[in-house]
Design a protein around this motif. Structure first.
Motif, PDB file in Angstrom:
ATOM      1  N   VAL A  74      47.508  47.961  47.521  1.00  0.00           N
ATOM      2  CA  VAL A  74      47.439  47.436  46.131  1.00  0.00           C
ATOM      3  C   VAL A  74      46.405  46.564  45.870  1.00  0.00           C
ATOM      4  N   ALA A  75      45.776  45.989  46.720  1.00  0.00           N
ATOM      5  CA  ALA A  75      44.761  44.725  46.537  1.00  0.00           C
ATOM      6  C   ALA A  75      43.314  45.695  46.172  1.00  0.00           C
ATOM      7  N   ARG A  76      43.129  46.905  46.759  1.00  0.00           N
ATOM      8  CA  ARG A  76      41.939  47.625  46.571  1.00  0.00           C
ATOM      9  C   ARG A  76      42.207  48.360  45.158  1.00  0.00           C
ATOM     10  N   ILE A  77      43.212  48.772  44.731  1.00  0.00           N
ATOM     11  CA  ILE A  77      43.586  49.019  43.252  1.00  0.00           C
ATOM     12  C   ILE A  77      43.434  48.443  42.322  1.00  0.00           C
ATOM     13  N   MET A  78      43.659  47.036  42.569  1.00  0.00           N
ATOM     14  CA  MET A  78      43.432  45.887  41.655  1.00  0.00           C
ATOM     15  C   MET A  78      42.093  45.510  41.650  1.00  0.00           C
ATOM     16  N   GLU A  79      41.308  45.389  42.726  1.00  0.00           N
ATOM     17  CA  GLU A  79      40.142  45.422  42.672  1.00  0.00           C
ATOM     18  C   GLU A  79      39.297  46.430  41.710  1.00  0.00           C
ATOM     19  N   ALA A  80      39.809  47.692  42.155  1.00  0.00           N
ATOM     20  CA  ALA A  80      39.030  48.755  41.457  1.00  0.00           C
ATOM     21  C   ALA A  80      39.301  48.583  39.844  1.00  0.00           C
ATOM     22  N   GLN A  81      40.620  48.330  39.403  1.00  0.00           N
ATOM     23  CA  GLN A  81      40.809  48.060  37.979  1.00  0.00           C
ATOM     24  C   GLN A  81      40.129  46.868  37.455  1.00  0.00           C
ATOM     25  N   ARG A  82      39.809  45.886  38.230  1.00  0.00           N
ATOM     26  CA  ARG A  82      39.035  44.707  37.769  1.00  0.00           C
ATOM     27  C   ARG A  82      37.577  44.981  37.624  1.00  0.00           C
ATOM     28  N   VAL A  83      37.102  45.934  38.480  1.00  0.00           N
ATOM     29  CA  VAL A  83      35.636  46.382  38.253  1.00  0.00           C
ATOM     30  C   VAL A  83      35.568  47.293  36.905  1.00  0.00           C
ATOM     31  N   ARG A  84      36.492  47.979  36.779  1.00  0.00           N
ATOM     32  CA  ARG A  84      36.274  48.875  35.685  1.00  0.00           C
ATOM     33  C   ARG A  84      36.533  47.944  34.434  1.00  0.00           C
ATOM     34  N   MET A 112      44.831  26.133  58.192  1.00  0.00           N
ATOM     35  CA  MET A 112      43.696  26.793  56.934  1.00  0.00           C
ATOM     36  C   MET A 112      44.334  27.967  56.379  1.00  0.00           C
ATOM     37  N   LEU A 113      45.263  28.707  57.234  1.00  0.00           N
ATOM     38  CA  LEU A 113      45.903  29.883  56.480  1.00  0.00           C
ATOM     39  C   LEU A 113      46.799  29.416  55.269  1.00  0.00           C
ATOM     40  N   TYR A 114      47.598  28.425  55.557  1.00  0.00           N
ATOM     41  CA  TYR A 114      48.415  28.167  54.470  1.00  0.00           C
ATOM     42  C   TYR A 114      47.679  27.321  53.448  1.00  0.00           C
ATOM     43  N   ASP A 115      46.745  26.571  53.701  1.00  0.00           N
ATOM     44  CA  ASP A 115      46.022  25.664  52.666  1.00  0.00           C
ATOM     45  C   ASP A 115      45.087  26.597  51.778  1.00  0.00           C
ATOM     46  N   ASP A 116      44.329  27.641  52.558  1.00  0.00           N
ATOM     47  CA  ASP A 116      43.329  28.389  51.771  1.00  0.00           C
ATOM     48  C   ASP A 116      44.138  29.298  50.913  1.00  0.00           C
ATOM     49  N   LEU A 117      45.057  29.798  51.281  1.00  0.00           N
ATOM     50  CA  LEU A 117      45.841  30.774  50.392  1.00  0.00           C
ATOM     51  C   LEU A 117      46.369  30.104  48.998  1.00  0.00           C
ATOM     52  N   ALA A 118      46.268  28.896  49.045  1.00  0.00           N
ATOM     53  CA  ALA A 118      46.740  28.388  47.606  1.00  0.00           C
ATOM     54  C   ALA A 118      45.611  27.986  46.885  1.00  0.00           C
ATOM     55  N   LEU A 119      44.281  28.368  47.409  1.00  0.00           N
ATOM     56  CA  LEU A 119      43.299  27.916  46.603  1.00  0.00           C
ATOM     57  C   LEU A 119      42.691  29.175  46.036  1.00  0.00           C
ATOM     58  N   ASP A 120      42.254  28.923  44.699  1.00  0.00           N
ATOM     59  CA  ASP A 120      41.820  30.258  43.964  1.00  0.00           C
ATOM     60  C   ASP A 120      40.058  30.110  43.995  1.00  0.00           C
ATOM     61  N   GLY A 121      39.542  31.324  43.748  1.00  0.00           N
ATOM     62  CA  GLY A 121      37.967  31.354  43.577  1.00  0.00           C
ATOM     63  C   GLY A 121      37.156  32.626  44.349  1.00  0.00           C
ATOM     64  N   LEU A 169      53.770  36.523  53.083  1.00  0.00           N
ATOM     65  CA  LEU A 169      52.911  35.311  52.488  1.00  0.00           C
ATOM     66  C   LEU A 169      52.030  35.537  51.413  1.00  0.00           C
ATOM     67  N   LEU A 170      51.388  36.686  51.552  1.00  0.00           N
ATOM     68  CA  LEU A 170      50.419  37.077  50.601  1.00  0.00           C
ATOM     69  C   LEU A 170      51.032  37.513  49.363  1.00  0.00           C
ATOM     70  N   CYS A 171      52.197  38.068  49.425  1.00  0.00           N
ATOM     71  CA  CYS A 171      53.051  38.536  48.219  1.00  0.00           C
ATOM     72  C   CYS A 171      53.252  37.201  47.396  1.00  0.00           C
ATOM     73  N   GLN A 172      53.674  36.086  48.233  1.00  0.00           N
ATOM     74  CA  GLN A 172      53.949  35.037  47.652  1.00  0.00           C
ATOM     75  C   GLN A 172      52.874  33.905  46.890  1.00  0.00           C
ATOM     76  N   THR A 173      51.662  33.998  47.749  1.00  0.00           N
ATOM     77  CA  THR A 173      50.757  33.101  47.313  1.00  0.00           C
ATOM     78  C   THR A 173      49.351  33.767  46.768  1.00  0.00           C
ATOM     79  N   VAL A 174      49.110  34.963  46.938  1.00  0.00           N
ATOM     80  CA  VAL A 174      47.846  35.605  46.431  1.00  0.00           C
ATOM     81  C   VAL A 174      47.973  36.656  45.357  1.00  0.00           C
ATOM     82  N   LEU A 175      48.949  37.741  45.644  1.00  0.00           N
ATOM     83  CA  LEU A 175      49.128  38.788  44.666  1.00  0.00           C
ATOM     84  C   LEU A 175      50.032  38.283  43.675  1.00  0.00           C
TER      85      LEU A 175
END
Length: 218
Positions: free
Chosen positions: A183-193, A116-125, A156-162
């Motif tokens: 970094v993810a929290r910064i990105m989320e704050a920018q998205r909300v803004r 599930m770790l590898y499968d789920d990271l490949a999915l967006d949403g 792994l997260l750098c390769q698949t999510v970020l």
């Protein structure tokens, strides 16, 4: 203490699917009522096995009481379908271990979690922060020999999510999950803004979002 235990809602176990939540909820309930120790501690020796002191009999009575209460809580949290399979066990630990033998399949759960770790990271949403949290949880659910190190999970997260620019920023040093979260929290704050600005626009007077020029205090 007993009243507090009634606030710990435990859905009766009816099969493997709900075992993990049932187990954690049951441990919370058993710790709340103060009887969880009988699942791990050794019982006091029977009378006559060793030299008695004044409190030995009292300790045996207390243990017997706690064991009976713990066993009762465990059996009461089993569905009618599986209850007959475990009521024969005379102690709380025996009943607890018997349920675990049936449903706590660590090897199978570990393999499923790793897949599930590898499968789920490949999915967006899902939101970015939720995907990272889920990756950490699934990695923790794998056995020690299969789980990724902190640096490996970060990579792994750098390769698949970020996105590439965020991954590059993380890889500029020794990549860790702390860096991924930062970094993810910064990105989320920018998205909300950005979403807020798209919804409300910017004030033409001060350039800030969340209000219009007619409401600007400057």
């Amino acid at each position: 203490m007993a009243a507090a235990a009634t606030n710990v809602n435990v859905k009766p176990l009816n099969g493997a699917e709900g075992y993990l939540r049932w187990k954690e909820s049951m441990l919370l309930r058993l710790h709340t009522v103060g009887v969880a120790h009988v699942l791990s501690d050794e019982p006091p020796p029977p009378a006559g096995v060793e030299e008695e002191d004044g409190d030995a009999a009292a300790r045996r009575r207390m243990w017997a009481r706690d064991d009976a209460v713990c066993r009762g809580h465990i059996l009461a949290a089993l569905s009618d379908r599986i209850f007959p399979d475990y009521v024969r066990h005379r102690t709380a630990r025996d009943a607890w271990d018997a349920v675990a033998r049936t449903y706590d399949n660590a090897d199978a759960a570990s393999a499923v979690a790793q897949r599930m770790l590898y499968d789920d990271l490949a999915l967006d949403g899902a939101p970015l922060l939720e995907r990272i949290a889920r990756a950490e949880a699934l990695n923790a659910a794998t056995r020690v020999t299969l789980s990724l190190s902190d640096a490996e999970l970060a990579e792994l997260l750098c390769q698949t999510v970020l996105p590439a620019n965020a991954a590059a920023a993380i890889r500029s040093g020794a990549a860790t999950m702390r860096d991924v979260w930062r970094v993810a929290r910064i990105m989320e704050a920018q998205r909300v803004r950005r979403e807020d600005e798209a919804l409300h626009g910017k004030c033409r007077k001060c350039g800030r979002s969340r209000h219009h020029g007619c409401n600007c205090m400057r």
